[in-house]
Design a protein around this motif. Sequence first.
Motif, mmCIF file in Angstrom:
data_model
loop_
_atom_site.group_PDB
_atom_site.id
_atom_site.type_symbol
_atom_site.label_atom_id
_atom_site.label_comp_id
_atom_site.label_asym_id
_atom_site.label_seq_id
_atom_site.Cartn_x
_atom_site.Cartn_y
_atom_site.Cartn_z
ATOM 1 N N ALA A 152 94.579 -52.306 22.269
ATOM 2 C CA ALA A 152 94.146 -52.083 20.887
ATOM 3 C C ALA A 152 94.136 -53.431 20.170
ATOM 4 O O ALA A 152 95.083 -54.215 20.297
ATOM 5 C CB ALA A 152 95.094 -51.121 20.182
ATOM 6 N N VAL A 153 93.040 -53.693 19.461
ATOM 7 C CA VAL A 153 92.914 -54.948 18.708
ATOM 8 C C VAL A 153 92.786 -54.609 17.231
ATOM 9 O O VAL A 153 91.981 -53.748 16.848
ATOM 10 C CB VAL A 153 91.692 -55.760 19.192
ATOM 11 N N PHE A 154 93.579 -55.297 16.420
ATOM 12 C CA PHE A 154 93.553 -55.081 14.966
ATOM 13 C C PHE A 154 93.264 -56.396 14.259
ATOM 14 O O PHE A 154 93.578 -57.477 14.782
ATOM 15 C CB PHE A 154 94.893 -54.518 14.486
ATOM 16 N N ALA A 155 92.672 -56.279 13.074
ATOM 17 C CA ALA A 155 92.297 -57.461 12.307
ATOM 18 C C ALA A 155 92.769 -57.329 10.866
ATOM 19 O O ALA A 155 92.742 -56.236 10.287
ATOM 20 C CB ALA A 155 90.783 -57.632 12.324
ATOM 21 N N LEU A 156 93.199 -58.432 10.308
ATOM 22 C CA LEU A 156 93.566 -58.516 8.887
ATOM 23 C C LEU A 156 92.749 -59.633 8.266
ATOM 24 O O LEU A 156 92.660 -60.723 8.844
ATOM 25 C CB LEU A 156 95.036 -58.887 8.742
ATOM 26 N N PRO A 157 92.177 -59.436 7.083
ATOM 27 C CA PRO A 157 91.444 -60.522 6.439
ATOM 28 C C PRO A 157 92.383 -61.628 5.953
ATOM 29 O O PRO A 157 93.472 -61.344 5.448
ATOM 30 C CB PRO A 157 90.738 -59.844 5.261
ATOM 31 N N VAL A 158 91.926 -62.864 6.140
ATOM 32 C CA VAL A 158 92.734 -64.028 5.770
ATOM 33 C C VAL A 158 92.542 -64.374 4.295
ATOM 34 O O VAL A 158 93.363 -65.065 3.694
ATOM 35 C CB VAL A 158 92.345 -65.228 6.683
ATOM 36 N N ALA A 159 91.483 -63.846 3.689
ATOM 37 C CA ALA A 159 91.074 -64.296 2.348
ATOM 38 C C ALA A 159 92.187 -64.211 1.309
ATOM 39 O O ALA A 159 92.275 -65.047 0.413
ATOM 40 C CB ALA A 159 89.863 -63.495 1.873
ATOM 41 N N GLU A 160 93.045 -63.198 1.420
ATOM 42 C CA GLU A 160 94.078 -62.997 0.394
ATOM 43 C C GLU A 160 95.403 -63.656 0.746
ATOM 44 O O GLU A 160 96.418 -63.415 0.078
ATOM 45 C CB GLU A 160 94.311 -61.495 0.192
ATOM 46 N N ALA A 161 95.410 -64.475 1.794
ATOM 47 C CA ALA A 161 96.676 -65.070 2.227
ATOM 48 C C ALA A 161 97.182 -66.093 1.221
ATOM 49 O O ALA A 161 96.410 -66.680 0.459
ATOM 50 C CB ALA A 161 96.499 -65.740 3.587
ATOM 51 N N SER A 162 98.486 -66.302 1.235
ATOM 52 C CA SER A 162 99.071 -67.376 0.434
ATOM 53 C C SER A 162 99.891 -68.283 1.344
ATOM 54 O O SER A 162 100.344 -67.875 2.420
ATOM 55 C CB SER A 162 99.945 -66.802 -0.683
#
Lengths: 198, 198
Positions: A152-162
């Motif tokens: 299983a592969v999951f993704a999280l957007p980096v745009a909101e990272a701090s």
Amino acid sequence: MPQLPRTPRTTPRRKADRVSHDLEAIAAVLDETLVVHVGLVQDGQPLVLPLNAWRVGGHLYFHLARGSRLAQAMAAGAELCVTATVLDGLVLARSAMHHSMNYRSVMLFGVAHEVTDEAEKTQVLTALVDHVVPGRASQVRPPEPKEVAVTAVFALPVAEASLKARSGPPVDRPDDRDRPVAAGVVPLTLARGTLEPD
Amino acid sequence: MPQLPRTPRTTPRRKADRVSHDLEAIAAVLDETLVVHVGLVQDGQPLVLPLNAWRVGGHLYFHLARGSRLAQAMAAGAELCVTATVLDGLVLARSAMHHSMNYRSVMLFGVAHEVTDEAEKTQVLTALVDHVVPGRASQVRPPEPKEVAVTAVFALPVAEASLKARSGPPVDRPDDRDRPVAAGVVPLTLARGTLEPD
């Protein structure tokens, strides 16, 4: 933000624990990181697990055994807090309490989405090999469909990272600076040794 | 545990993802670790923060600025999950999907108790300096009472910790083993460079 008047400083400059959203600096941390720590809430309790993670474009990816507890939680939409920390140096001051560390730590919040398209999954999983050892993916056997299916592969957007970071020398109290002890920064790097062939 | 019959193996032995409660191995991980990842639940959301941590005897200690949000949460009895991960090696297999990492990861759950006795706090904070650079605590100015007062120190018992680890060579599928690519383990170490004096 209002401009604050500059005050004269007698101690060295330190960029301390500043939070930023500089996407280039955030990408650099994620690209240097092999393992992140993934936090989630299970039955009201916090759980923090180390996971391989790698960035492709604007997303950070994770792979898990299909059916594992964490894969089930992610698929069910668990809120995640993912933290990637790079240690850059030991900050050795002239007093015990002014010791510190130079580091860069990226934090991402969100719900991961599962990558279900087989071609995209294969591409992303192949990119992990190149993340760990650039150029290696083309030298090894590529993923087969049944191998991709059990992963299983999951993704999280980096745009909101701090990004939170400290850099620079120790900040000693002026009356400590003459103490006869070596002080400064000891650089830290995750060093790779020579391949031990199997 | 029932004895399972031994099956003949054609692939190399791998000690895979085994969970143990070996206190000596757990202490070794904590003693090699400079930064742990502390998870807690805030407003129903997971939060994972990197924190310095160090072991003295049967406890793992953290220090925080008194009055910081995390110090308040710990003082209020927040349930914690603390994970300390040491990366030991890149496991380079002959197929993309059999790549792995050798690692040791310790997980502790519990509610931290605050160390309030000034002498004990001072002793524990001094031990942090020696944790980072053995022998350094006696060379630098010791903590002063007012420095100790603005620092909150918390402790978690190590007794209930668990260790998850992988070690050993890659486990390739037998039909991949003749592929002409270097395979094995690349050791990883957190290397310390030469002090850059300030």
